[in-house]
Design a protein around this motif. Sequence first.
Motif, short mmCIF file in Angstrom:
data_model
loop_
_atom_site.label_atom_id
_atom_site.label_comp_id
_atom_site.label_asym_id
_atom_site.label_seq_id
_atom_site.Cartn_x
_atom_site.Cartn_y
_atom_site.Cartn_z
N SER A 156 0.84 -1.30 0.15
CA SER A 156 0.00 0.18 0.00
C SER A 156 0.82 1.21 -0.14
O SER A 156 0.43 2.44 -0.40
CB SER A 156 -0.78 -0.07 1.26
OG SER A 156 -0.12 -0.24 2.53
N GLN A 157 1.94 1.18 0.47
CA GLN A 157 2.67 2.31 0.54
C GLN A 157 3.32 2.81 -0.78
O GLN A 157 3.55 4.01 -1.20
CB GLN A 157 4.08 2.05 1.38
CG GLN A 157 5.08 1.14 0.87
CD GLN A 157 4.77 -0.27 1.75
OE1 GLN A 157 3.54 -0.29 2.34
NE2 GLN A 157 6.01 -0.83 2.01
N ILE B 276 -8.38 1.78 10.16
CA ILE B 276 -7.03 2.20 9.89
C ILE B 276 -6.37 1.02 9.27
O ILE B 276 -5.73 0.98 8.21
CB ILE B 276 -6.33 2.83 11.04
CG1 ILE B 276 -6.82 4.07 11.48
CG2 ILE B 276 -4.85 3.00 10.54
CD1 ILE B 276 -6.62 4.67 12.83
N SER B 277 -6.44 -0.16 9.86
CA SER B 277 -5.75 -1.33 9.37
C SER B 277 -6.43 -1.91 8.35
O SER B 277 -5.71 -2.25 7.20
CB SER B 277 -5.73 -2.41 10.74
OG SER B 277 -5.18 -3.62 10.11
N GLY B 278 -7.69 -1.74 8.10
CA GLY B 278 -8.27 -2.44 6.97
C GLY B 278 -8.05 -1.80 5.75
O GLY B 278 -7.91 -2.00 4.65
N LYS C 85 -4.48 -2.09 4.58
CA LYS C 85 -4.22 -3.37 3.80
C LYS C 85 -4.76 -3.75 2.45
O LYS C 85 -4.53 -4.44 1.72
CB LYS C 85 -4.51 -4.65 4.90
CG LYS C 85 -3.56 -4.84 6.05
CD LYS C 85 -4.21 -5.92 7.08
CE LYS C 85 -3.34 -6.03 8.22
NZ LYS C 85 -3.85 -7.01 9.01
N ASN C 86 -6.04 -3.03 2.39
CA ASN C 86 -6.98 -3.33 1.14
C ASN C 86 -7.11 -2.12 0.43
O ASN C 86 -7.99 -2.08 -0.30
CB ASN C 86 -8.49 -3.78 1.86
CG ASN C 86 -8.21 -4.80 2.63
OD1 ASN C 86 -8.20 -6.21 2.47
ND2 ASN C 86 -8.43 -4.83 3.65
N ILE C 87 -6.24 -1.07 0.51
CA ILE C 87 -6.15 0.03 -0.35
C ILE C 87 -6.33 -0.25 -1.92
O ILE C 87 -7.15 0.34 -2.52
CB ILE C 87 -5.10 1.04 -0.18
CG1 ILE C 87 -5.35 2.50 -0.52
CG2 ILE C 87 -3.84 0.52 -0.40
CD1 ILE C 87 -6.58 3.15 -0.22
N GLY D 179 -15.40 -6.50 6.42
CA GLY D 179 -14.09 -7.33 6.32
C GLY D 179 -13.03 -6.89 7.17
O GLY D 179 -11.99 -7.58 7.44
N PHE D 180 -13.11 -5.70 7.67
CA PHE D 180 -12.18 -5.26 8.70
C PHE D 180 -12.22 -5.97 9.95
O PHE D 180 -11.23 -5.76 10.91
CB PHE D 180 -12.21 -3.66 8.75
CG PHE D 180 -12.25 -2.74 7.62
CD1 PHE D 180 -11.85 -3.20 6.36
CD2 PHE D 180 -12.59 -1.56 7.56
CE1 PHE D 180 -11.57 -2.45 5.30
CE2 PHE D 180 -12.48 -0.65 6.71
CZ PHE D 180 -11.89 -1.16 5.30
N TYR D 181 -13.36 -6.41 10.30
CA TYR D 181 -13.42 -6.82 11.83
C TYR D 181 -13.39 -8.32 11.90
O TYR D 181 -13.96 -8.82 12.75
CB TYR D 181 -14.97 -6.42 12.20
CG TYR D 181 -15.12 -4.79 12.27
CD1 TYR D 181 -15.21 -4.44 13.84
CD2 TYR D 181 -15.48 -3.95 11.15
CE1 TYR D 181 -15.14 -2.98 14.02
CE2 TYR D 181 -15.57 -2.86 11.63
CZ TYR D 181 -15.25 -2.40 12.98
OH TYR D 181 -15.56 -0.88 12.94
#
Length: 331
Positions: free
Chosen positions: A127-128, A164-166, A169-171, A204-206
Motif C-alpha cells: 500500500s505504501q 485504519i488497518s483495513g 491492507k486493502n487500499i 471485512g475489517f472486523y
Amino acid sequence: MIKAVFKVRLAQFIRILNELGLFRVIILTVMLWLVSFFMYHFTTSAENTIASLIIIAILLLSVHTSRKDKPFLKAIIKHPYPIYLSEYLVLMLPIFLIWVFYSNWMGAGILIVVVLMVPFINGNVQSQYLGSIIKILINPFNLNLNSKFRIRLPFIPTSSFEWISGIRKNILILLPAYLILLTFSFKPYVAVVGLILLSLLISGFYFHGESREFVAFYAKSPGKFILKKIYTNVGQLFVVSAPILIIGLIFQISTWRFLLGALVVSVLIQVITIIFKYGLFEENANLNRNSIIVSTNILFVILPAFWPVPIIMGIIYYKKALKNLKPYFDD
C-alpha cells in the motif's frame, strides 16, 4: 498444470463440505439457490448491465488481490497468468452464458475484457507504493508542499484501529472500488448496490481480535463498549457512503426508497459484524474462521424474508459478546 490446479480446487471443495457437515451444507445450498435466483433476474435485465459489471469487477479484484497462493503458484510456474485466467473464466461462465443467451453482447464483451485484465494485476504491491503514486499525481512537479506528506482520513479516530488497518491492507481494492461506484452512481440502482457492497467490504475489517488494552480503555462496560463500536463505525460508514448516496438521490430521486433500504441494510451489516466479532472474540487472534457464520447472517439481512434469523442470532450473540467482554472490565 491447469488440470492439476482444478483437481486441487475440487479436493479443497470436498474437504470444506466435509467440515461443514450435512445440515450446514443444506442451509448453504438453499441460500446459494436464492442468491442465484436473484442474480439471474438481476443480470437478465439490460438496464442492470453496468451495475452487474461493476459488482463483478470489484468482487473479482477482491478475490485476486487477496489470494494467499500467489507465492506458491509463482514458485511452481514462472507465469501463473493462465491459471488465474482459467479459474476466473470458470467463475464467470454462468454470467457470460446468461448474457450471450439474452444477446447482451456489450455485457458479455466487457466481462471477457475484465476477466482478461484482472490476472495482470500484481496483488502483492504494498500500500505504501500506492501512497507514492497518489503523491506524484497530486504533486507531479515535486513542489515542497509538505515534506511529511501523509494520506489521512480525518473522520477516522485513532481508536478505530480496524478501519485504519483495513484501509491500509486493502487500499488496492477499496480505492478503485470506491471510485468506480462514485463515478457510476448517477446510473439507475448503482448507488443502491454500491451502498451495500461498500458495507460488505468494510465488514471485512472486523476479523481480528485486538489486545486487552484496546478493549479495556475503549469504554467502561461491555454494553457501552459494543454500543460505542457500533455508533463510531456507523458514523464513519455514513461519511464514506454520503457522496454515493447524494449522487444517487440527485440523479435517481425516483429510487429513494431503494436507497433508504440499502442504507438500512448497510447499517445492519455493520451491526451484525461487530456483534458477531465480540460474540466469538479472542485476544490477538485471527477471526477469519468466523466468516461463514457472519456471511450467512449478512446474507439473511440482504434477503428480507429471512430477517428473523439474524435478529434472533444477533440477540443470542450480543449476550455472548457481553459475557466474553465482561472479564476485561472487572476491577
